[in-house]
Design an enzyme around this catalytic site. Structure first.
Site, mmCIF file in Angstrom:
data_model
loop_
_atom_site.group_PDB
_atom_site.id
_atom_site.type_symbol
_atom_site.label_atom_id
_atom_site.label_comp_id
_atom_site.label_asym_id
_atom_site.label_seq_id
_atom_site.Cartn_x
_atom_site.Cartn_y
_atom_site.Cartn_z
ATOM 1 N N TYR A 44 31.698 68.146 20.429
ATOM 2 C CA TYR A 44 32.811 67.566 19.676
ATOM 3 C C TYR A 44 32.371 66.314 18.928
ATOM 4 C CZ TYR A 44 37.112 65.071 18.617
ATOM 5 O OH TYR A 44 38.108 64.392 17.972
ATOM 6 N N ARG A 284 64.580 23.940 41.165
ATOM 7 C CA ARG A 284 64.320 24.178 42.579
ATOM 8 C C ARG A 284 63.524 25.455 42.837
ATOM 9 N NH1 ARG A 284 68.805 26.194 46.328
ATOM 10 N NH2 ARG A 284 70.121 25.504 44.620
#
Length: 516
Positions: A44, A284
């Protein structure tokens, strides 16, 4: 193998890249194996078409032209060119992949990539085009176009033809030998390169967010127990404990942070307390908010660095095994998913910054500062009112950009690429969110410095936060009268992006382990 620190030094420290000779020899051996192995075999991308056109055999006399056709046809990006730092990181990622010795490229490819990186020559790679499945085909095609001497490059802040710059620097464009076209464009190096920069910058943002969160806790004289070792250690998350530890170090020797037993753990007669017993969540719960972001970045760094040192093209040429393996290492899902996670995490960080900013600017919440941190005449002057709009709108943009790309696959390429990663899009959107967040933090810095001056508490700050105050005040003086602030925001943003808070190490209490 490259680490994130090594990439950081090349990208931001001006360090040059060198190629290990043993690894270069492996690249050469791999190329020679492929050159011989591919003769009279159907492989490929060497003697076939590409993608759904792979069923078409390419005659031997056309195989070299096939590679050039691939590069030229896929140099089809749109939009803006990537920022130079992203292109440089992209090239580092592509070079690292080739240096693994499984791509079948001629060694001149790795030599030219090294030289472009070291000479700060940036191929013009466009932002739009990659779907992240057969790799970053379009972005990397523009890299390949420059490597063959035909594209444009950015050099010394000017866009010039690659061939012209190569001639000036004595560089030689690559030639196609077997599969250099497909090898260069077929991989995840664009998304990985951008991802590396994103991790570096996001980690810096996290440090700045810890620093600014420490500073806001100081100026409101918060209690110290929400950052304590004892409170955080019972939550079994590494990030939360690391963030709390960093903030304790940043606040060491502060004369403003209060110890709860000194104020509230005693007999009190008031029915209604003027003091807040607990701060708002944005003050906090910083370890609980930034902790997951810390952990997300640690995990993302491992994935992105793993991809950096991987082979991400197809097919894989293995001269050790004496074979060529076809598959899908070009698929970008690993990077796409991590970039989406980083993007969401950084957006949350920007949201925390915006909430802390709102707390400082809203006198009905803080009961401590004038509205909009206005140090002038109330009603006549505006203080930080104008820049708050910018922070708010930018965070809103981040929230919209945080929709994940990972789940946004669109099949294309005649349905050959029927499930794709969109990894390069994910990485670029994350880069935008990170840049936006530096802008948001710039507004927060400006406001915090005005707060310090309003309280005249410079000498009560921790040494760490006092240094931030001094360094930023050198480029952003205290103001009372109204004036345009966009240039100040730009300067502070540049300062935050150039610098990194130096973390103060703390000596932690160590508890003995007992099995119950």
């Amino acid at each position: 193998m490259l680490s994130l620190d090594e990439v950081h030094r090349v990208l931001f420290g001006g360090e040059e890249l060198t190629l290990d000779e043993t690894a270069v020899q492996q690249v050469n051996d791999n190329f020679e194996f492929l050159r011989k192995f591919s003769a009279k075999k159907l492989i490929y991308g060497i003697n076939t078409g590409f993608g759904p056109m792979a069923q078409y055999r390419i005659s031997e006399e056309d195989t070299h032209q096939l590679q050039y056709n691939l590069i030229r046809s896929h140099s089809s990006g749109a939009g803006k060119c990537l920022a130079p730092i992203l292109t440089k990181s992209l090239m580092i990622a592509r070079l690292s992949s080739f240096m693994q010795g499984f791509s079948g490229v001629h060694k001149e490819v790795v030599v030219l990539l090294r030289d472009l990186i070291n000479h700060n020559v940036y191929p013009c790679v466009y932002e739009h085009g990659g779907v992240g499945a057969s790799g970053d085909l379009v972005q990397l095609a523009h890299l390949a176009h420059a490597l063959i001497g035909e594209g444009n490059v950015l050099y010394e802040e000017e866009i010039r033809p690659a061939a012209e710059v190569y001639k000036r620097l004595g560089l030689k464009a690559i030639e196609v030998h077997v599969r250099e076209g497909l090898a260069i464009i077929n991989g995840t190096s664009a998304m990985t390169g951008i991802g590396l920069v994103n991790i570096i910058e996001a980690k810096k943002l996290l440090l700045w967010s810890c620093a600014l969160s420490s500073m806001i806790n100081e100026v409101v004289e918060a209690f110290d127990d929400h950052l304590s070792y004892e409170l955080n250690v019972v939550k079994r998350h590494n990030g939360q404990n690391k963030v709390a530890e960093m903030m304790r170090g940043m606040l060491r020797d502060s004369k403003m942070i209060r110890h709860r037993p000194d104020h509230l753990y005693k007999e009190l007669e008031e029915e209604i307390f003027k003091d807040k017993v607990q701060e708002y969540y944005s003050l906090r719960c910083v370890p609980q908010v930034l902790g997951p972001i810390y952990d997300t970045l640690v995990h993302a760094e491992g994935i992105v660095v793993g991809e950096l040192n991987s082979v991400s093209d197809n097919p894989v040429v293995d001269h050790r095994a004496g074979n060529v393996f076809h598959g899908g290492n070009f698929h970008g899902d690993y990077i796409s998913l991590e970039m989406d996670k980083v993007k969401i995490a950084v957006t949350k960080l920007s949201m925390l910054s915006e909430r802390q900013l709102n707390y400082l600017l809203n006198d009905k919440l803080n009961h401590k500062f004038p509205p909009f941190m206005n140090l002038g005449k109330l009603g006549f002057n505006f203080g930080m009112q104008g820049v708050q709009f910018t922070a708010t709108s930018t965070v809103a943009e981040n929230q919209t950009l945080s929709f994940p790309m990972y789940v946004h696959s669109i099949p294309n390429n005649n349905d050959n690429q029927d499930i794709v990663s969109m990894g390069c899009n994910a990485a670029q959107m994350t880069y935008k969110v990170i840049e936006n967040t530096f802008e948001v933090l710039s507004v927060q810095v400006m406001t915090l410095l005005q707060a310090v001056d309003y309280l005249n508490c410079q000498d009560r700050l921790a040494p760490f936060t006092a240094k931030i105050y001094q360094d930023v005040r050198a480029i952003f003086p205290k103001f009372i009268e109204d004036a345009p602030r966009y240039a100040d925001m730009q300067q502070i943003k540049a300062y935050l992006m150039r610098n990194e808070p130096v973390i103060v190490e703390t000596v932690e209490k160590k508890k003995k382990s007992t099995v119950h």
